[in-house]
Enzyme design. Structure first.
Site, PDB file in Angstrom:
ATOM      1  N   ASN A 131      -0.859  -0.504  -2.853  1.00  0.00           N
ATOM      2  CA  ASN A 131      -1.593  -1.639  -2.315  1.00  0.00           C
ATOM      3  C   ASN A 131      -3.069  -1.308  -2.145  1.00  0.00           C
ATOM      4  OD1 ASN A 131      -2.540  -3.877  -0.956  1.00  0.00           O
ATOM      5  ND2 ASN A 131      -0.821  -4.021   0.441  1.00  0.00           N
ATOM      6  N   ASP A 132      -3.408  -0.578  -1.089  1.00  0.00           N
ATOM      7  CA  ASP A 132      -4.821  -0.346  -0.774  1.00  0.00           C
ATOM      8  C   ASP A 132      -5.596   0.315  -1.916  1.00  0.00           C
ATOM      9  OD1 ASP A 132      -4.430  -1.466   1.705  1.00  0.00           O
ATOM     10  OD2 ASP A 132      -3.931   0.445   2.644  1.00  0.00           O
ATOM     11  N   VAL A 133      -4.924   1.168  -2.690  1.00  0.00           N
ATOM     12  CA  VAL A 133      -5.644   1.883  -3.755  1.00  0.00           C
ATOM     13  C   VAL A 133      -5.979   0.983  -4.929  1.00  0.00           C
ATOM     14  CG1 VAL A 133      -4.666   4.105  -3.144  1.00  0.00           C
ATOM     15  CG2 VAL A 133      -3.533   2.725  -4.875  1.00  0.00           C
TER      16      VAL A 133
END
Lengths: 473, 127
Positions: free
Chosen positions: A399-401
């Site tokens: 997700n965040d990456v």
């Protein structure tokens, strides 16, 4: 006397051989082809060092040594053989604990020993002993906490409470103050108060380990585990100084350097400083900051059948694995899908972000276990320009990456973090359990792009369906 | 590789320069000399480790961690001496626990590193 000197010479030769074996062994790790041989050499070096030590003239009885070796092997061997690859982060964390335990016990034993030695340990040895015990003790509890968080019996969320920083600082400075006092007062020989000071310092160090890791969340674990690795190494090196043994200094320095480099790499990959990781309690505070709400935005969800159509006819696919793949144990299903695409004439590559997963290199090990050849695995820098030319980017529990906000939105908490340019692909398929935000607690714009399709469900079962569908195309 | 050699060369020159200084200035205090040498050993090992480990690809970072963990279980060497030397019984027992803890890492660490490295395979060339 002469016998003793020859014995001492033999011990030193064994230690020098072992040092060389360790360094050459680590050099082997710079290439996958030579890695295994290198590590076998390092293991041989270890054997050499142990055999050499058994000949040490100070040793008068072997019963306790043998019991320790037998018990340790009886626990260590099954641990080495049976721990599944998915549990590797926990296993690494717990092994830091064992290493630190050994070092701390040696430190305590040496301190007690010097109480009987006229003249005491001297400033340098006392400095080393104190350092060894301080860092060893905090690594014991710190690693245990990391182990608990990774294993799941301690919450993976950051734990915070009022005045936390003040209390932590008090404990930290208390321990360091006692350490300084010990060096100043005990170097010339121990006193009763020295014993109490030493005991209190050790207990405070144990407390520091707990308070250090408690506020750190699951996704920051790669940094913490690397940092504890470094501490364990430095403590081992200090042991070498304390007992005047070069092999300990060398091996500890190698371990310390490795842990240090990995912590820096991990911090960089998150665009955060050490201090921020250790004291920031990321997920906890930032959850409230998710200013950019998803209101008014819609996602498009697709069925496994649709996804299979797109993936099955794609020429160039890049798969982006994340922690979600590890949780769902989907790596074998992924490999099956990748092989299918290749059989149909497509190309498949894996894009691996440095902090994907819970420890450095986590995704690589899981995919290697599932028989994905390592020449299909690519680093952030190697593959980021390739997303332009890719038909389908398959994001798997990451997700965040992949959040484009890291590039384009200065107000985002993760602004500046290096990300995988998934949004450059022609189409994006995101496999995810639900719309929950990632660890940083922020919305991911990637999910709302026109080119993005969401494939909701457990990664393993969803991918198995996709594989079945692709087979039927 | 050149960087490594340069670093080693520089460090060696540093040692040569400084040891000749200490030899004259502190000829009477051999104890300090011995401990200064230990500092050099640490510095050189840290240098070498730094040079080598920055070259380990991210692909192998988990095995690297497992491997350095096994290597730093060299504290087994110190534990063995404490478990077997002529010390009070409770210190020998502390040594025994330390031996067990370090042995877990030595045995488990090398076995698990090998297990991991065995899994890393290249694409098989079509026959």
């Amino acid at each position: 006397m002469i016998d003793q000197q020859i014995g001492a010479l033999f011990v030193q030769i064994a230690y020098i051989g072992a040092s060389a074996a360790f360094i050459l062994g680590l050099r082997g790790l710079t290439k996958p082809e030579t890695a295994r041989r290198g590590m076998q050499l390092a293991a041989f070096g270890m054997l050499l060092a142990i055999v050499g030590t058994l000949l040490n003239h100070e040793i008068v009885s072997y019963q306790f040594i043998i019991i320790g070796l037998v018990v340790g092997s009886a626990i260590g061997l099954p641990m080495g053989l049976l721990v599944p690859m998915t549990a590797m982060p926990q296993r690494i964390a717990v092994s830091h604990m064992f290493g630190a335990l050994a070092v701390t016990l040696v430190g305590i034993a040496e301190f007690l020993h010097y109480r009987d030695v006229p003249g005491g340990p001297g400033v340098i040895k006392m400095t080393a002993l104190g350092f060894e015990t301080l860092f060893g003790a905090l690594t014991i509890t710190g690693s245990f906490m990391a182990f608990g968080k990774l294993q799941g019996f301690i919450t993976g969320r950051p734990v915070t409470f009022p005045a936390q920083k003040v209390i932590n600082a008090a404990v930290f400075f208390g321990a360091v103050g006692l350490y300084a006092a010990l060096v100043l007062t005990q170097s010339g020989g121990s006193t009763e108060s020295g014993l109490i000071m030493f005991a209190v310092m050790t207990v405070l160090a144990l407390v520091i380990g707990v308070t250090l890791v408690l506020p750190i969340g699951g996704a920051d674990m790669p940094v913490v585990v690397s940092l504890l690795n470094s501490y364990a190494g430095l403590a081992a090196s200090a042991t070498g100084f304390a007992i005047g043994n070069n092999i300990l200094i060398v091996a500890g320095a190698l371990d310390g350097a490795s842990g240090f480099i990995l912590s820096i790499l991990m911090s960089k990959a998150m665009n955060r400083s050490f201090a921020n990781v250790l004291f920031g309690a990321f997920g906890g505070e930032k959850a409230a900051v998710s200013a950019k709400s998803a209101e008014g935005l819609t996602t498009r969800s697709v069925t496994p059948e649709d996804a299979a159509m797109r993936i099955g006819y794609a020429r160039n696919v890049i798969i982006v694995p994340g922690y979600g793949m590890a949780v769902a144990q989907a790596q074998h299903a992924v490999r099956e899908l990748a092989e299918l695409i290749e059989k149909r004439g497509g190309r498949v590559r894996f894009a691996i972000h440095p902090v994907a997963g819970r420890m450095p290199g986590h995704m690589n090990v899981l995919l290697a276990e599932a028989n994905v050849p390592y020449d299909h695995l690519f680093d952030l820098d190697e593959i980021n320009e390739e997303f332009h030319a890719c038909d389908v980017a398959l994001v798997l529990g990451a997700n965040d990456v992949t959040n484009p906000a890291a590039k384009g939105d200065p107000s985002s908490p993760i602004y500046g973090m290096p990300i995988l340019n998934v949004q450059d692909a022609e189409q994006v398929i995101v496999v995810k359990r639900g719309m929950a935000t990632g660890f940083a607690g922020i919305e991911n714009e990637l999910f709302y792009l026109d080119k993005t399709s969401m494939l909701f469900g457990d990664a393993k079962s969803v991918l198995s369906q996709v594989v079945t569908e692709v087979k039927g195309l | 590789m050149t960087a490594l050699l340069t670093a080693l060369g520089a460090a060696a020159a540093l040692i040569a320069a400084t040891t000749s200084d200490t030899a004259t200035a502190a000829a009477s205090t051999t104890l300090v000399d011995a401990q200064i040498v230990e500092v050099y050993v640490f510095l050189l090992a840290a240098f070498t480790g730094f040079q080598i480990i920055t070259k380990v690809p991210p692909l192998l970072h988990t095995p690297l961690m497992a491997a350095t963990n096994a290597i730093s279980a060299i504290s087994l060497v110190a534990s063995i001496v404490i478990a077997g030397a002529e010390r009070p019984l409770f210190i020998n027992i502390m040594g025994m626990v330390a031996v067990a803890a370090a042995t877990i890492n030595v045995v488990g660490g090398f076995v698990i590193t090998d297990r991991m490295l065995k899994m890393f395979k290249k694409t098989e060339s079509p026959k």
